[in-house]
Design a protein around this motif. Structure first.
Motif, mmCIF file in Angstrom:
data_model
loop_
_atom_site.group_PDB
_atom_site.id
_atom_site.type_symbol
_atom_site.label_atom_id
_atom_site.label_comp_id
_atom_site.label_asym_id
_atom_site.label_seq_id
_atom_site.Cartn_x
_atom_site.Cartn_y
_atom_site.Cartn_z
ATOM 1 N N TYR A 47 0.868 -1.175 -0.050
ATOM 2 C CA TYR A 47 -0.133 -0.075 -0.066
ATOM 3 C C TYR A 47 0.916 1.129 0.087
ATOM 4 O O TYR A 47 0.634 2.190 -0.677
ATOM 5 C CB TYR A 47 -0.843 -0.010 1.340
ATOM 6 N N LEU A 48 1.763 1.402 0.692
ATOM 7 C CA LEU A 48 2.842 2.476 0.640
ATOM 8 C C LEU A 48 3.700 2.561 -0.312
ATOM 9 O O LEU A 48 3.702 3.566 -0.838
ATOM 10 C CB LEU A 48 3.891 2.240 2.138
ATOM 11 N N ILE A 49 3.886 1.319 -1.093
ATOM 12 C CA ILE A 49 4.904 1.478 -2.265
ATOM 13 C C ILE A 49 3.829 2.122 -3.539
ATOM 14 O O ILE A 49 4.396 2.894 -4.257
ATOM 15 C CB ILE A 49 5.186 0.013 -2.755
ATOM 16 N N PHE A 50 2.751 1.889 -3.366
ATOM 17 C CA PHE A 50 1.572 2.446 -4.247
ATOM 18 C C PHE A 50 1.373 3.870 -3.844
ATOM 19 O O PHE A 50 1.605 4.613 -4.872
ATOM 20 C CB PHE A 50 0.219 1.608 -4.148
ATOM 21 N N THR A 51 1.040 4.207 -2.679
ATOM 22 C CA THR A 51 0.688 5.540 -2.220
ATOM 23 C C THR A 51 1.727 6.510 -2.052
ATOM 24 O O THR A 51 1.488 7.814 -2.438
ATOM 25 C CB THR A 51 -0.302 5.441 -0.902
ATOM 26 N N GLN A 52 3.003 6.153 -1.771
ATOM 27 C CA GLN A 52 3.873 7.101 -1.295
ATOM 28 C C GLN A 52 4.788 7.421 -2.709
ATOM 29 O O GLN A 52 5.775 8.065 -2.391
ATOM 30 C CB GLN A 52 4.922 6.460 -0.252
ATOM 31 N N LEU A 80 -6.848 4.508 -3.095
ATOM 32 C CA LEU A 80 -6.184 3.792 -4.253
ATOM 33 C C LEU A 80 -7.236 3.719 -5.347
ATOM 34 O O LEU A 80 -8.263 3.672 -4.942
ATOM 35 C CB LEU A 80 -5.575 2.320 -3.720
ATOM 36 N N GLY A 81 -6.859 3.518 -6.611
ATOM 37 C CA GLY A 81 -7.580 3.179 -7.632
ATOM 38 C C GLY A 81 -8.110 1.870 -7.492
ATOM 39 O O GLY A 81 -7.770 1.048 -6.523
ATOM 40 N N PRO A 82 -9.006 1.355 -8.415
ATOM 41 C CA PRO A 82 -9.667 0.075 -8.458
ATOM 42 C C PRO A 82 -8.636 -1.041 -8.417
ATOM 43 O O PRO A 82 -8.756 -2.119 -7.871
ATOM 44 C CB PRO A 82 -10.588 0.113 -9.687
ATOM 45 N N ILE A 83 -7.483 -1.090 -9.516
ATOM 46 C CA ILE A 83 -6.926 -2.227 -9.587
ATOM 47 C C ILE A 83 -5.808 -2.316 -8.373
ATOM 48 O O ILE A 83 -5.668 -3.325 -7.872
ATOM 49 C CB ILE A 83 -6.275 -2.192 -10.910
ATOM 50 N N PRO A 84 -5.267 -1.185 -8.030
ATOM 51 C CA PRO A 84 -4.183 -1.192 -6.757
ATOM 52 C C PRO A 84 -5.111 -1.881 -5.651
ATOM 53 O O PRO A 84 -4.546 -2.343 -4.760
ATOM 54 C CB PRO A 84 -4.000 0.271 -6.635
ATOM 55 N N THR A 85 -6.615 -1.083 -5.583
ATOM 56 C CA THR A 85 -7.217 -1.654 -4.385
ATOM 57 C C THR A 85 -7.555 -3.266 -4.436
ATOM 58 O O THR A 85 -7.118 -3.903 -3.240
ATOM 59 C CB THR A 85 -8.636 -0.947 -4.332
ATOM 60 N N LEU A 86 -7.762 -3.690 -5.602
ATOM 61 C CA LEU A 86 -7.956 -4.969 -5.607
ATOM 62 C C LEU A 86 -6.514 -5.803 -5.474
ATOM 63 O O LEU A 86 -6.752 -6.933 -4.865
ATOM 64 C CB LEU A 86 -8.318 -5.444 -7.159
ATOM 65 N N LEU A 87 -5.415 -5.302 -6.013
ATOM 66 C CA LEU A 87 -4.413 -6.162 -5.564
ATOM 67 C C LEU A 87 -3.851 -6.224 -4.039
ATOM 68 O O LEU A 87 -3.354 -7.083 -3.571
ATOM 69 C CB LEU A 87 -3.141 -5.365 -6.499
ATOM 70 N N THR A 88 -4.010 -5.059 -3.268
ATOM 71 C CA THR A 88 -3.643 -4.804 -1.988
ATOM 72 C C THR A 88 -4.636 -5.799 -1.172
ATOM 73 O O THR A 88 -4.302 -6.392 -0.355
ATOM 74 C CB THR A 88 -3.889 -3.355 -1.586
ATOM 75 N N GLY A 89 -6.095 -5.997 -1.584
ATOM 76 C CA GLY A 89 -6.799 -6.918 -0.762
ATOM 77 C C GLY A 89 -6.287 -8.337 -1.203
ATOM 78 O O GLY A 89 -6.362 -9.120 -0.007
ATOM 79 N N MET A 90 -5.820 -8.578 -2.402
ATOM 80 C CA MET A 90 -5.339 -10.040 -2.523
ATOM 81 C C MET A 90 -4.024 -10.133 -1.746
ATOM 82 O O MET A 90 -3.810 -11.464 -1.143
ATOM 83 C CB MET A 90 -4.807 -10.112 -4.107
ATOM 84 N N TYR A 91 -3.093 -9.244 -1.736
ATOM 85 C CA TYR A 91 -2.008 -9.325 -0.995
ATOM 86 C C TYR A 91 -2.363 -9.595 0.645
ATOM 87 O O TYR A 91 -1.765 -10.444 1.063
ATOM 88 C CB TYR A 91 -0.991 -8.188 -0.953
ATOM 89 N N ALA A 92 -3.299 -8.901 1.066
ATOM 90 C CA ALA A 92 -3.649 -8.931 2.509
ATOM 91 C C ALA A 92 -4.547 -10.415 2.843
ATOM 92 O O ALA A 92 -4.045 -11.086 3.626
ATOM 93 C CB ALA A 92 -4.855 -7.804 3.020
ATOM 94 N N VAL A 93 -5.101 -11.205 1.863
ATOM 95 C CA VAL A 93 -5.717 -12.284 2.001
ATOM 96 C C VAL A 93 -4.631 -13.457 1.920
ATOM 97 O O VAL A 93 -4.726 -14.278 2.670
ATOM 98 C CB VAL A 93 -6.736 -12.564 0.869
#
Length: 271
Positions: A47-52, A80-93
């Motif tokens: 998430y930080l890599i995306f947002t920072q 986050l936009g839609p695809i980064p949101t989806l990816l971050t959710g996958m990482y979390a799961v």
């Protein structure tokens, strides 16, 4: 008793030490803590890599196109936009899945060094996926207006499906083996039931599927193909030979009979 899952995608230990690591009955508290904290912290790191802007800086530094605006544009969560949101959710799961496994499914010793290797391996792969996604978003054909699903293409839907199937296969394989081993009637037996009767390493199949699913969600077919080939080669050249040597030494003819009944290691009828 059936064989356990070694390091996902890596086998850093020498063959002789591999069996010693497996038969140690003591659970390492420091190793388990390292494993859990390392894996569950991966999604916040991505998430930080995306947002920072770290991904954009890294990509532009090597001459690749990237835009901070495209990371945050469109409907998503926490900036986050839609695809980064989806990816971050996958990482979390995936991180939570590994944490659950080491806390409640695992039955053998994970020293901190081995746990760190698992954490590093998965973190590196996810960081690569994050960078690929940011680069792919630069020329993304998907709209950034509308609801969340409007911003997803077939690659994201297919990636999400692969991820769900892979996680499910891995969980079912590991949990069914755990119950098999708990049954006193199965003492000294190799688990050849359920998914273990289809391929010898269904947990590796599941891991490969959900890994491919995450990469496909980035939108890059080339990265997905490369990651899948790399992961299969990592298993066939690392983890599987180590397991085969251990199982052959421990179970002898029973292992030979099992490999004849179940000739496929990861992919049914292919490999």
């Amino acid at each position: 008793m059936s064989y356990e899952k070694p390091l996902p995608g890596v086998n850093p230990q020498p063959r002789g030490h591999f069996s010693e690591h497996r038969v140690n009955p003591n659970i390492s508290v420091p190793g388990t803590i390292t494993f859990v904290l390392g894996r569950v912290s991966d999604a916040p790191l991505q998430y930080l890599i995306f947002t920072q802007g770290w991904a954009v800086k890294g990509l532009t530094a090597v001459g690749l196109r990237a835009s901070n605006l495209l990371i945050t544009a469109g409907p998503g969560v926490a900036g986050l936009g839609p695809i980064p949101t989806l990816l971050t959710g996958m990482y979390a799961v995936a991180g939570l899945r590994h944490g659950y496994w080491v806390l409640f499914t695992n039955t053998y010793h994970w020293p901190p060094s081995a746990a760190l290797q698992v954490v590093a391996y998965n973190t590196v792969l996810n960081t690569v996926n994050t960078l690929v996604a940011v680069n792919a978003l630069t020329s993304s054909p998907y709209p950034i207006l509308g609801d969340f699903t409007d911003c997803m293409g077939w690659k994201q839907w297919a990636g999400l499906a692969l991820f769900a199937i892979g996680i499910s296969v891995e969980i079912i394989a590991e949990e069914s083996r755990k119950h098999f081993k708990k049954d006193p009637r199965n003492k000294g037996k190799i688990d050849d039931t359920g998914l273990w009767s289809v391929v010898r390493h269904p947990n590796y199949l599941g891991y490969t599927l959900w890994r491919a699913g995450i990469t496909l969600t980035t939108g890059s077919l080339i990265a997905t193909a490369a990651l899948t080939v790399f992961q299969v080669l990592a298993f066939t050249s690392g983890g599987i030979p180590g397991i085969s040597g251990y199982m052959s030494a421990k179970y002898g003819q029973q292992w030979k009979d099992y490999t004849r009944r179940v000739p496929s290691a990861i992919i049914p009828g292919i490999l």
